[in-house]
Design a protein around this motif. Sequence first.
Motif, PDB file in Angstrom:
ATOM      1  N   ASN A 169       0.133  -3.478   5.816  1.00 60.71           N
ATOM      2  CA  ASN A 169       0.804  -2.180   5.879  1.00 60.71           C
ATOM      3  C   ASN A 169       2.277  -2.401   6.160  1.00 60.71           C
ATOM      4  OD1 ASN A 169      -1.575  -0.638   5.535  1.00 60.71           O
ATOM      5  ND2 ASN A 169      -2.102  -1.059   7.671  1.00 60.71           N
ATOM      6  N   ILE A 170       3.102  -1.716   5.415  1.00 61.77           N
ATOM      7  CA  ILE A 170       4.549  -1.858   5.564  1.00 61.77           C
ATOM      8  C   ILE A 170       5.147  -0.472   5.784  1.00 61.77           C
ATOM      9  CG2 ILE A 170       6.688  -2.566   4.434  1.00 61.77           C
ATOM     10  CD1 ILE A 170       5.021  -4.563   2.827  1.00 61.77           C
ATOM     11  N   SER A 171       5.975  -0.358   6.800  1.00 56.57           N
ATOM     12  CA  SER A 171       6.677   0.900   7.070  1.00 56.57           C
ATOM     13  C   SER A 171       8.037   0.869   6.387  1.00 56.57           C
ATOM     14  CB  SER A 171       6.869   1.092   8.569  1.00 56.57           C
ATOM     15  OG  SER A 171       5.620   1.172   9.210  1.00 56.57           O
ATOM     16  N   LEU A 172       8.362   1.947   5.670  1.00 49.20           N
ATOM     17  CA  LEU A 172       9.645   2.055   4.982  1.00 49.20           C
ATOM     18  C   LEU A 172      10.317   3.361   5.367  1.00 49.20           C
ATOM     19  CD1 LEU A 172       8.566   1.102   1.339  1.00 49.20           C
ATOM     20  CD2 LEU A 172       9.740  -0.366   2.980  1.00 49.20           C
ATOM     21  N   SER A 211       1.654  -1.076  -4.512  1.00 52.50           N
ATOM     22  CA  SER A 211       1.235  -2.444  -4.196  1.00 52.50           C
ATOM     23  C   SER A 211       1.532  -3.393  -5.359  1.00 52.50           C
ATOM     24  CB  SER A 211      -0.257  -2.488  -3.868  1.00 52.50           C
ATOM     25  OG  SER A 211      -0.517  -1.844  -2.654  1.00 52.50           O
ATOM     26  N   GLU A 212       1.298  -2.945  -6.594  1.00 50.71           N
ATOM     27  CA  GLU A 212       1.610  -3.781  -7.757  1.00 50.71           C
ATOM     28  C   GLU A 212       3.099  -4.087  -7.811  1.00 50.71           C
ATOM     29  OE1 GLU A 212       0.275  -2.000 -11.400  1.00 50.71           O
ATOM     30  OE2 GLU A 212      -1.817  -1.966 -10.742  1.00 50.71           O
ATOM     31  N   TYR A 213       3.906  -3.076  -7.538  1.00 53.39           N
ATOM     32  CA  TYR A 213       5.358  -3.258  -7.551  1.00 53.39           C
ATOM     33  C   TYR A 213       5.790  -4.270  -6.492  1.00 53.39           C
ATOM     34  CZ  TYR A 213      10.316  -2.122  -7.038  1.00 53.39           C
ATOM     35  OH  TYR A 213      11.687  -2.202  -6.935  1.00 53.39           O
ATOM     36  N   VAL A 214       5.290  -4.136  -5.286  1.00 52.43           N
ATOM     37  CA  VAL A 214       5.661  -5.042  -4.198  1.00 52.43           C
ATOM     38  C   VAL A 214       5.165  -6.457  -4.496  1.00 52.43           C
ATOM     39  CG1 VAL A 214       5.320  -5.548  -1.745  1.00 52.43           C
ATOM     40  CG2 VAL A 214       5.838  -3.217  -2.474  1.00 52.43           C
ATOM     41  N   ARG A 215       3.951  -6.595  -5.032  1.00 49.31           N
ATOM     42  CA  ARG A 215       3.453  -7.931  -5.391  1.00 49.31           C
ATOM     43  C   ARG A 215       4.363  -8.594  -6.414  1.00 49.31           C
ATOM     44  NH1 ARG A 215      -1.755  -5.510  -4.780  1.00 49.31           N
ATOM     45  NH2 ARG A 215      -1.822  -4.947  -6.993  1.00 49.31           N
ATOM     46  N   GLU A 216       4.817  -7.814  -7.404  1.00 51.24           N
ATOM     47  CA  GLU A 216       5.719  -8.360  -8.415  1.00 51.24           C
ATOM     48  C   GLU A 216       7.035  -8.810  -7.783  1.00 51.24           C
ATOM     49  OE1 GLU A 216       7.210  -9.536 -12.122  1.00 51.24           O
ATOM     50  OE2 GLU A 216       5.166  -9.100 -11.481  1.00 51.24           O
TER      51      GLU A 216
END
Length: 77
Positions: free
Chosen positions: A5-8, A29-34
């Motif tokens: 979990n990431i807080s932004l 999640s796909e965007y962050v993984r990329e």
Amino acid sequence: MSTMNISLPETLKAFVDDQVAGRGYGTSSEYVRELIRRDRDRQALRAMLLDGAASAPGAPVDQGYFDQLRDRIAAAR
């Protein structure tokens, strides 16, 4: 797969949401993984470049070198 979990701040969350919607990602999640994969690849490339810069000089590359490479590739086909 593990979960993180990431807080932004709202501005960054809105940016991520826009990227997901506008660039064809299914989820944030796909965007962050990329992004993480690209950063990992960038760091690996940087390490290779630094290793190469710190290594001893190699033999000079001339037209004959490239001709030999082309011949090897053609022979492998």
